[in-house]
Enzyme design. Structure first.
Site, PDB file in Angstrom:
ATOM      1  N   ASP A  80       8.746   2.747   1.051  1.00 30.25           N
ATOM      2  CA  ASP A  80       9.272   1.389   0.880  1.00 30.25           C
ATOM      3  C   ASP A  80       9.927   1.193  -0.475  1.00 30.25           C
ATOM      4  O   ASP A  80       9.709   1.981  -1.411  1.00 30.25           O
ATOM      5  CB  ASP A  80       8.151   0.349   1.065  1.00 30.25           C
ATOM      6  N   GLU A  88       3.741   0.483  -0.689  1.00 32.94           N
ATOM      7  CA  GLU A  88       3.236   0.661  -2.055  1.00 32.94           C
ATOM      8  C   GLU A  88       3.629  -0.504  -2.942  1.00 32.94           C
ATOM      9  O   GLU A  88       2.876  -0.922  -3.814  1.00 32.94           O
ATOM     10  CB  GLU A  88       3.765   1.978  -2.649  1.00 32.94           C
TER      11      GLU A  88
HETATM   12 ZN    ZN Z   1       7.266   3.398  -6.722  1.00 29.59          ZN
END
Ligand code: ZN
Ligand code: NAG
Ligand code: NAG
Ligand code: NAG
Ligand code: NAG
Ligand code: NAG
Length: 617
Positions: free
Chosen positions: A181, A248
């Site tokens: 992501d 994340e």
């Molecule tokens: Zn990162």
């Protein structure tokens, strides 16, 4: 990764609304290499002054007293059993064809906008996850050998777990990880980009776009390394695992949080030889090229401080000093003020207990202390007075405290050497004509590796207890009644966690026999760095300095898998000016140098081959 510095400087994400919920798990990190440079510039000016005064008398012999054991360096480590294969990949990766292909692979990944947001609905419910399916299809298309030869399992739909099974199952596998992501592109910043954020545009020098430097360079770098090794007929002896989370930048819970469970089931506690995730990279610090693998990661704790008391109409206000708003303002000021002395002074002991560890600072056992020692030892343009001070702090308490005092005057460096607290949200009262009945603040703590969540809680209790007494408030902290006023209570002071706290990560060993993975990593970093310089007749040498990551990565879910966790990306900003150093991570103009990206791939290849034949892991 998430970055304090970029968040503070560029504030791409609009500040969240006053709603507490929307602040959940907002985590930020500092980019250590950058803080080092910014800070050391500051330190340098400070010490120039100091040299003339307090440190004028430092004897020169002092400089030579710094022993090489202070910042031990290993030699570049080259594959031996796989030497021929490695040479072949060196030539291959040095070709213009390989570079063009790498650029295409990264650009194609950047063109798929895999944004993750705070507070998303679960996978399967929130349609914003769907784009990750497109990303998977892309990976399957451009890495055919990876997908034909590695076992792939999708965890929680979009988490990717690849296993390249080695011939010898008694060898502990190694894990390479990155996240799929990216941080969303701010709605009003699209036009400020030199090249559009999802263009993946290559300008002849750099690849542009969101994710090019955080962290699709890592993900595509790892898969390209494996694809290249497969093209050359390599079969690993030691199992290589790759795992890629997909949130994340939000919480990590859906991606790495779920991956961690299956990885633990498959490989067991301490079942991996080491883990490499995104992190700091290479930068030039005081004339010396330094690689900063992060071997520690700070913890965090968001504390809600809440004051309630009977309200009233403001036309007939009670003594304003008794209002919760006033109490809260006072509380917040106490905390802000406390930040300045947090690293200098111990809080009052709580009811006879020993002073919480949270309050202690620059310890000789700490990772930042090691980082400073490396700079003192190898920073070629670091002024002698600073070298002397840092070197002397190994044995002299006075030097240590002087160093600590100077460091804690700088915001960035205070965050490196101590637990920090920042008041993020303050609110109270909804109507202008009514005294607030309730007021609250959220205090974000970034916890030093040597400290703990409970020590920080204790510290908060110790700081606020006198305040509860002053305002005659009942004091309840983290579910425990701390104190009741002797007089009828005029309200409540409550401390509670906003979201899950995170303990500081266990520190990865960098010394002694147990530090073999760190040595293999260091040697591989040097080998990857040297090959490219050798090809360009560049004789610059690189040193490796362990460092602390102020922010968090997906590795927060992987602690049980290995004590050897490295947050390191081999990204190189050594040739860039201070303004360019962030490579636009989390802000506009994110981009990466194409030659650096190729070197990142070479770094992964080198580390995979070195780990494959290492007998010490
Ligand atoms: Zn990162
Ligand atoms: C696998 O590795 C272990 C540890 O290095 C070694 O003792 C063993 O002989 C190896 N097995 C094979 C089949 O090579
Ligand atoms: C992005 O880069 C361009 C030049 O390439 C520059 O004009 C612009 O100011 C940069 N934007 C930011 C916010 O730094
Ligand atoms: C303080 O807390 C007590 C116990 O939770 C509660 O009964 C009381 O109403 C609270 N007082 C105020 C002013 O919020
Ligand atoms: C706390 O209570 C004492 C004793 O009743 C009183 O003198 C004092 O004004 C109170 N303080 C506040 C801030 O309400
Ligand atoms: C490295 O190269 C530079 C420029 O060619 C030269 O001046 C310097 O002496 C060299 N250093 C070493 C250690 O060889």
């Amino acid at each position: 990764m998430q970055s304090d510095l970029s968040a503070a400087r560029f504030s791409e994400k609009p500040p969240s609304s006053s709603a507490l919920a929307s602040r959940q798990r907002t985590r930020r990190s500092a980019f250590v290499g950058v803080s080092l440079i910014v800070f050391l510039a500051f330190l340098s000016t400070k010490l120039q002054g100091l040299r003339k005064t307090r440190f004028g008398g430092y004897p020169q012999q002092f400089l030579s007293s710094a022993s090489t054991a202070v910042c031990p360096q290993v030699d570049a480590l080259f594959p031996n059993r796989n030497a021929d294969l490695w040479e072949t990949t060196l030539q291959q990766t040095a070709s213009s064809h390989f570079k063009a292909r790498s650029i295409d692979l990264l650009a194609g990944a950047v063109q798929i906008p895999t944004e993750s947001y705070d507070a998303m609905q679960p996978v399967g419910v929130d349609p914003r996850w769907d784009v990750f399916g497109e990303f998977h299809a892309y990976l399957a298309r451009v890495f055919p050998l990876v997908h034909a030869n590695l076992k792939l399992q999708k965890i929680n739909t979009y988490g990717l777990w690849y296993e390249w099974t080695g011939l010898n199952s008694t060898l502990k596998p190694v894990l390479f990880t990155a996240h799929q992501d990216v941080v969303p592109v701010g709605p009003f910043t699209g036009g400020e980009w030199t090249h559009p954020p999802y263009s993946g545009y290559f300008d002849g020098h750099r690849v542009w776009g969101r994710g090019s430097a955080d962290d699709k360079n890592g993900l595509i770098g790892i898969l390209t390394a494996i694809e290249t090794l497969l093209e050359n007929g390599f079969t690993p002896t030691r199992t290589i695992v790759a795992a890629f989370g997909f949130d994340e930048e939000a919480s990590g819970l859906e991606g790495a949080g779920e991956l961690a469970k299956v990885l633990l089931g498959a490989y067991g506690q301490d079942g991996l030889a080491f883990i490499v995730d995104e992190g700091d990279g290479i930068s030039k610090t005081f004339g010396t090229v330094v690689a900063y693998p992060c071997v520690a990661e700070k913890g965090y704790l968001d504390v809600v401080v809440e004051v309630t008391s009977p309200g009233g109409h403001s036309s007939v206000p009670p003594d304003h000093t008794a209002s919760p708003g006033f109490a809260l303002a006072f509380t917040v000021l106490t905390l802000v003020f406390a930040d300045h002395r947090y690293s200098r002074r111990s809080p009052r002991p709580v009811r006879g207990q020993s002073v919480p560890r949270a309050a202690r600072t620059l310890s000789r056992a700490s990772v930042p202390f090691q980082t400073f020692q490396c700079l003192a030892q190898y920073g070629s343009t670091l002024p002698p007075a600073i070298k002397a001070l840092i070197a002397d702090s190994v044995n002299s308490d006075m030097a240590l405290h002087t160093l600590e005092g100077i460091l804690s005057k700088d915001k960035l460096y205070r965050s490196q050497i101590g637990t920090t607290q920042a008041v993020d949200v303050v609110s109270g009262g909804v109507k202008s004509n009514a005294l607030p009945e309730e007021a609250h603040a959220v205090v974000n703590h970034r916890i030093l590796a040597e400290s703990s969540v409970s020590a920080v809680r204790e510290h908060n209790v110790a700081l606020l207890q006198p305040l509860a007494e002053k305002f005659n408030l009942s004091f309840n902290a983290f579910g425990v009644g701390v104190s009741q006023p002797g007089v009828p209570s005029s309200g409540n002071l409550t401390l509670r966690d906003l979201s899950d706290a995170l303990e500081p990560a266990p520190v990865t060993p960098t010394n002694g026999e147990i530090s073999a993975p760190y040595q293999v990593l260091s040697g591989s970093i040097k080998a990857a760095y040297n090959t490219r310089r050798a090809a360009n007749n560049d004789n610059s040498t690189l040193i490796v300095a362990p460092s602390i990551m102020s922010g968090n990565t997906d590795t927060q879910f992987y602690w049980k898998l290995s004590p050897h966790i490295f947050r390191y990306g081999h990204g190189n900003s050594a040739g860039l000016g201070p303004e360019d150093i962030l490579d636009g991570i989390h802000t506009v103009n994110e981009s990466i140098d194409a030659d650096d990206f190729v070197e990142i791939i070479r770094f992964y290849i080198t580390l995979m081959l070195n780990a494959d034949e290492s007998s010490v892991l």
